[in-house]
Motif scaffolding. Structure first.
Motif, PDB file in Angstrom:
ATOM      1  N   LYS A  17     -34.238   7.067 -10.334  1.00 19.28           N
ATOM      2  CA  LYS A  17     -34.668   7.711 -11.573  1.00 19.28           C
ATOM      3  C   LYS A  17     -35.496   6.753 -12.418  1.00 19.28           C
ATOM      4  O   LYS A  17     -35.444   5.530 -12.240  1.00 19.28           O
ATOM      5  CB  LYS A  17     -33.451   8.167 -12.397  1.00 19.28           C
ATOM      6  N   SER A  18     -36.235   7.320 -13.344  1.00 25.65           N
ATOM      7  CA  SER A  18     -36.879   6.504 -14.367  1.00 25.65           C
ATOM      8  C   SER A  18     -35.858   6.188 -15.449  1.00 25.65           C
ATOM      9  O   SER A  18     -34.812   6.837 -15.550  1.00 25.65           O
ATOM     10  CB  SER A  18     -38.073   7.242 -14.965  1.00 25.65           C
ATOM     11  N   ASP A  59     -34.865   9.101 -17.662  1.00 28.38           N
ATOM     12  CA  ASP A  59     -34.048  10.095 -16.964  1.00 28.38           C
ATOM     13  C   ASP A  59     -32.583   9.682 -16.894  1.00 28.38           C
ATOM     14  O   ASP A  59     -31.695  10.546 -16.822  1.00 28.38           O
ATOM     15  CB  ASP A  59     -34.580  10.319 -15.550  1.00 28.38           C
ATOM     16  N   THR A  60     -32.311   8.386 -16.900  1.00 23.79           N
ATOM     17  CA  THR A  60     -30.914   7.946 -16.860  1.00 23.79           C
ATOM     18  C   THR A  60     -30.181   8.247 -18.154  1.00 23.79           C
ATOM     19  O   THR A  60     -28.941   8.266 -18.175  1.00 23.79           O
ATOM     20  CB  THR A  60     -30.842   6.434 -16.588  1.00 23.79           C
ATOM     21  N   ALA A 101     -30.889  11.057 -19.990  1.00 24.90           N
ATOM     22  CA  ALA A 101     -31.043  12.481 -20.287  1.00 24.90           C
ATOM     23  C   ALA A 101     -29.680  13.163 -20.353  1.00 24.90           C
ATOM     24  O   ALA A 101     -28.730  12.779 -19.673  1.00 24.90           O
ATOM     25  CB  ALA A 101     -31.903  13.144 -19.209  1.00 24.90           C
ATOM     26  N   GLN A 103     -28.926  14.786 -14.768  1.00 22.95           N
ATOM     27  CA  GLN A 103     -29.478  15.428 -13.579  1.00 22.95           C
ATOM     28  C   GLN A 103     -29.071  14.638 -12.339  1.00 22.95           C
ATOM     29  O   GLN A 103     -29.313  13.441 -12.251  1.00 22.95           O
ATOM     30  CB  GLN A 103     -31.007  15.503 -13.667  1.00 22.95           C
ATOM     31  N   PRO A 151     -33.207  13.965  -9.479  1.00 22.54           N
ATOM     32  CA  PRO A 151     -34.366  13.813 -10.362  1.00 22.54           C
ATOM     33  C   PRO A 151     -35.590  14.539  -9.816  1.00 22.54           C
ATOM     34  O   PRO A 151     -35.740  14.728  -8.596  1.00 22.54           O
ATOM     35  CB  PRO A 151     -34.586  12.294 -10.391  1.00 22.54           C
ATOM     36  N   GLN A 152     -36.468  14.940 -10.709  1.00 19.28           N
ATOM     37  CA  GLN A 152     -37.682  15.640 -10.293  1.00 19.28           C
ATOM     38  C   GLN A 152     -38.648  14.711  -9.577  1.00 19.28           C
ATOM     39  O   GLN A 152     -39.332  15.102  -8.635  1.00 19.28           O
ATOM     40  CB  GLN A 152     -38.353  16.266 -11.509  1.00 19.28           C
ATOM     41  N   ASN A 195     -31.219   2.152 -14.056  1.00 25.12           N
ATOM     42  CA  ASN A 195     -31.858   2.512 -12.789  1.00 25.12           C
ATOM     43  C   ASN A 195     -32.064   1.284 -11.895  1.00 25.12           C
ATOM     44  O   ASN A 195     -31.789   1.311 -10.690  1.00 25.12           O
ATOM     45  CB  ASN A 195     -33.174   3.234 -13.045  1.00 25.12           C
TER      46      ASN A 195
END
Length: 303
Positions: free
Chosen positions: A62-63, A66-67, A69, A73, A76-77, A268
């Motif tokens: 993840k970025s 994103d960690t 968020a 999730q 991750p996208q 990450n």
């Protein structure tokens, strides 16, 4: 009742009664239900145990935003595979890995050879007070490591070993009560006639240990090797006590160095580095699990 008669002898076949058939059907349903319930419980337990590992895998690609968020999730996208390169080049992980390999390999040799030789003496050599001395060895298992930290630190400081790898390696060559117990239990499963026959042929105790006993205790050797490798590879407290300079850090101290290096916690990168760090332990257990399980079963049951 159906009666079948042949030329040789009459054969009587009875059809199961309806009550018997119903009882067998209920028993089969109960057995199937119980097995299904046990399977569901085992799968749920495995998922709970594997949840941290799966989260580590997810976070490692993840970025950083994103960690953090919410809601989190799992998938991750965008997959950031460059996290592994960044995590291993941000700090000198090559040096950390080399130090860890040196410490782990040296401790593994000491734990396997020294403890197997000590256990051979306790199991195969008749001597006055042998059992009493063995009880004293086992009693050291009740001494917690925090009790020994300060005396050991002062001792190694007197030797001038602080900020070197020696305090992490040397204690492995002076015996471990748990490993000695495991080896001794395995030696007791080997018939005494083997060592007696070798002694009649003129073989020394060291020759019996080296030529006869070691090939027969391979499962125990593999078990102790796995324990030793896993403990020393993942040890954090001892390197934290004795190591000061970064060029002597092990991987565990290197992972701890991630915290505070960035303005925000780089979870990450930390998860990516942690994933690479735990891979050797997973690979070792995957290839040696057969000997590991065999060694645990034999040394824990026999004796």
């Amino acid at each position: 009742m159906r009666v079948t008669q042949t030329a040789a002898s009459p054969v009587v076949r009875r059809q199961p009664s309806k009550g018997y058939q119903e009882a067998m059907r209920r028993k089969q349903v109960r057995t199937t239900t119980w097995r299904t319930l046990v399977t569901i419980i085992v799968v749920l337990g495995a998922l709970i145990i594997l949840a941290p590992v799966l989260w580590m895998l997810s976070t490692s690609v993840k970025s950083l935003p994103d960690t953090q968020a919410f809601p989190p999730q799992w998938i991750p996208q965008t997959l950031h595979w460059d996290n592994f390169v960044s995590s291993l080049t941000f700090l000198p992980f090559g040096t950390f890995a080399l130090n860890t390999v040196i410490v782990t390999a040296a401790c593994l040799v000491g734990d396997v050879l020294v403890n197997s030789f000590i256990a051979y003496a306790f199991a195969k050599i008749q001597a006055p007070g042998r059992n009493v001395l063995f009880l004293f060895v086992l009693s050291t298992l009740m001494i917690p490591f925090p009790v020994l930290m300060i005396p050991q630190f002062l001792l190694f400081k007197t030797f001038g070993w602080i900020d070197t790898l020696l305090p992490l390696i040397v204690p492995s060559f002076f015996g471990n009560a748990f490993y000695i117990f495991m080896f001794r239990q395995f030696y007791l499963t080997i018939p005494r006639e083997l060592s007696d026959a070798a002694r009649i042929d003129g073989c020394s105790h060291f020759g019996i240990y080296w030529r006869i006993m070691l090939p027969l205790i391979r499962p125990a050797l593999a078990t102790v090797a796995i324990f030793s490798f896993t403990f020393n590879w993942n040890d954090y407290l001892s390197p934290l006590i004795y190591l000061d300079s970064q060029e002597h850090y092990t991987l565990t101290l290197g992972l701890a160095s991630f915290i505070g290096r960035y303005g925000a916690q780089p979870w990450n990168l930390l998860m990516a580095a942690s994933l690479v760090t735990v891979l050797p332990c997973v690979i070792l257990y995957f290839f040696a699990q057969k000997y590991f399980i065999q060694g645990i079963v034999v040394s824990g049951v026999k004796g």
